[in-house]
Design a protein around this motif. Structure first.
Motif, short mmCIF file in Angstrom:
data_model
loop_
_atom_site.label_atom_id
_atom_site.label_comp_id
_atom_site.label_asym_id
_atom_site.label_seq_id
_atom_site.Cartn_x
_atom_site.Cartn_y
_atom_site.Cartn_z
N MET A 101 0.85 -1.19 0.00
CA MET A 101 0.00 0.00 0.00
C MET A 101 0.89 1.24 0.00
N THR A 102 0.69 2.12 -0.94
CA THR A 102 1.49 3.33 -1.03
C THR A 102 0.59 4.55 -1.11
N PHE A 103 1.02 5.65 -0.52
CA PHE A 103 0.28 6.89 -0.55
C PHE A 103 1.18 7.99 -1.08
N LYS A 104 0.59 8.96 -1.75
CA LYS A 104 1.33 10.13 -2.15
C LYS A 104 1.62 10.99 -0.93
N LYS A 105 2.77 11.59 -0.90
CA LYS A 105 3.11 12.48 0.20
C LYS A 105 2.42 13.82 0.02
N THR A 106 1.68 14.26 1.05
CA THR A 106 0.92 15.50 0.95
C THR A 106 1.50 16.61 1.83
N MET A 107 2.49 16.30 2.64
CA MET A 107 3.02 17.29 3.58
C MET A 107 4.24 17.99 3.00
N THR A 108 4.47 19.18 3.45
CA THR A 108 5.69 19.89 3.10
C THR A 108 6.70 19.68 4.22
N SER A 109 6.62 20.49 5.26
CA SER A 109 7.52 20.31 6.40
C SER A 109 6.80 20.68 7.67
N LEU A 110 7.08 19.94 8.70
CA LEU A 110 6.50 20.17 10.02
C LEU A 110 7.64 20.23 11.03
N LEU A 111 7.36 20.82 12.17
CA LEU A 111 8.35 20.83 13.23
C LEU A 111 8.62 19.41 13.72
N SER A 112 9.85 19.15 14.06
CA SER A 112 10.25 17.83 14.55
C SER A 112 10.60 17.90 16.03
N ASN A 113 10.31 16.81 16.72
CA ASN A 113 10.74 16.64 18.12
C ASN A 113 10.45 17.86 18.97
N VAL A 114 9.19 18.25 18.99
CA VAL A 114 8.80 19.48 19.69
C VAL A 114 8.93 19.38 21.21
N HIS A 115 9.20 18.19 21.71
CA HIS A 115 9.36 18.02 23.16
C HIS A 115 10.76 18.38 23.65
N GLU A 116 11.71 18.50 22.73
CA GLU A 116 13.10 18.70 23.14
C GLU A 116 13.27 19.99 23.93
N ASP A 129 0.32 17.88 22.35
CA ASP A 129 -1.10 18.09 22.11
C ASP A 129 -1.37 18.42 20.64
N PRO A 130 -2.20 17.63 19.94
CA PRO A 130 -2.47 17.88 18.53
C PRO A 130 -3.53 18.94 18.26
N HIS A 131 -4.06 19.57 19.31
CA HIS A 131 -5.17 20.52 19.14
C HIS A 131 -4.71 21.91 18.72
N TYR A 132 -3.43 22.10 18.56
CA TYR A 132 -2.92 23.41 18.15
C TYR A 132 -3.40 23.76 16.74
N VAL A 133 -3.82 25.02 16.54
CA VAL A 133 -4.23 25.53 15.23
C VAL A 133 -3.34 26.73 14.89
N GLY A 134 -2.70 26.69 13.76
CA GLY A 134 -1.86 27.81 13.35
C GLY A 134 -0.65 27.34 12.59
N LYS A 135 0.14 28.27 12.11
CA LYS A 135 1.36 27.94 11.42
C LYS A 135 2.38 27.40 12.41
N GLU A 136 3.26 26.54 11.91
CA GLU A 136 4.30 26.01 12.77
C GLU A 136 5.17 27.16 13.28
N GLN A 137 5.39 27.21 14.56
CA GLN A 137 6.20 28.26 15.17
C GLN A 137 7.57 27.67 15.53
N THR A 138 7.84 27.56 16.79
CA THR A 138 9.07 26.94 17.26
C THR A 138 8.74 26.00 18.41
N LYS A 139 9.68 25.16 18.76
CA LYS A 139 9.49 24.28 19.91
C LYS A 139 9.24 25.10 21.17
N GLU A 140 9.98 26.18 21.31
CA GLU A 140 9.85 27.02 22.49
C GLU A 140 8.46 27.66 22.56
N PHE A 141 7.95 28.08 21.41
CA PHE A 141 6.62 28.68 21.35
C PHE A 141 5.57 27.67 21.81
N LEU A 142 5.62 26.46 21.28
CA LEU A 142 4.65 25.43 21.63
C LEU A 142 4.72 25.07 23.11
#
Length: 221
Positions: free
Chosen positions: A1-16, A175-188
């Motif tokens: 099963m293969t899917f097309k990639k729909t994402m551009t870029s998201l923040l990684s490891n926001v817990h750091e 928490d996945p309930h955030y709405v808005g553009k990706e900011q920074t780990k510190e912001f989140l």
């Protein structure tokens, strides 16, 4: 099963960086890299019902980058299609705004990656302390992120770590309930979208289900 990639870029490891809150005690964290999926992150409006899907997508991103990369992270629609194909949901589920929980997350991960998940049921929040050792062992042995959902406190969330000090424990919540553009780990973290939550503040009247993917991070020897 293969899917097309729909994402551009998201923040990684926001817990750091959140671990500096606890200078003492023992902290056990997710190992490896994941991406932070949240409401509207791909332009699809899932506010109010899509938290389980977004947490599943975060878990899938971790599997792709740390365990095996068989498929791209599925969209919400593709997740619904999988659950219908598995006959877990009726066809009317497609395109609906029905939420999913830990059991559905387990089914999708097994289908896409052939990875089993351990489901833990805690019948009320007061009993979460009974699974502290289980969560600690999971992060030590596998290092994969965990999904958590409940009935009264029905919102799904990712667990990226646990802090233990004497008889007290806290979970590191993404928490996945955030709405808005990706900011920074510190912001989140400053805004509380990524935070440590003591077990004692979870609702005592709610049951909780946790999904623990049994996939071992490549960073754990």
């Amino acid at each position: 099963m293969t899917f097309k990639k729909t994402m551009t870029s998201l923040l990684s490891n926001v817990h750091e960086g959140a671990e500096v809150q606890f200078p003492t005690g023992n902290i056990h964290l997710v190992s490896g890299k994941y991406e932070y999926y949240h409401y509207l992150c791909d332009g699809f409006d899932d506010r109010g019902w899509g938290c389980g899907y977004r947490t599943l997508q975060t878990l899938c991103s971790w599997i792709n980058q740390n365990y095996q990369k068989n498929v791209e992270v599925p969209s919400i629609r593709q997740i619904q299609e999988i659950l219908v194909d598995l006959e877990d949901k009726p066809r009317s589920f497609l395109g609906s705004r029905q939420w999913i929980g830990s059991f559905e997350v387990c089914l999708v991960i097994d289908k896409l990656y052939n990875i089993p998940c351990k489901i833990i049921h805690v019948n009320k929040g007061d009993n979460l302390s009974t699974i502290v050792d289980t969560l600690k062992t999971h992060f030590e042995k596998f290092g994969s992120p965990i999904m958590m959902g409940g009935d009264v406190d029905c919102s799904s969330k990712g667990i990226m770590g646990i802090h233990i000090e004497r008889s007290e424990a806290s979970l590191l919540i993404v928490d996945p309930h955030y709405v808005g553009k990706e900011q920074t780990k510190e912001f989140l973290q400053n805004k509380g979208w990524v935070k440590w939550q003591p077990l004692k503040v979870f609702l005592s009247s709610s049951f909780y289900n946790l999904c623990l993917p049994q996939a071992k991070s490549k960073t754990i020897i």
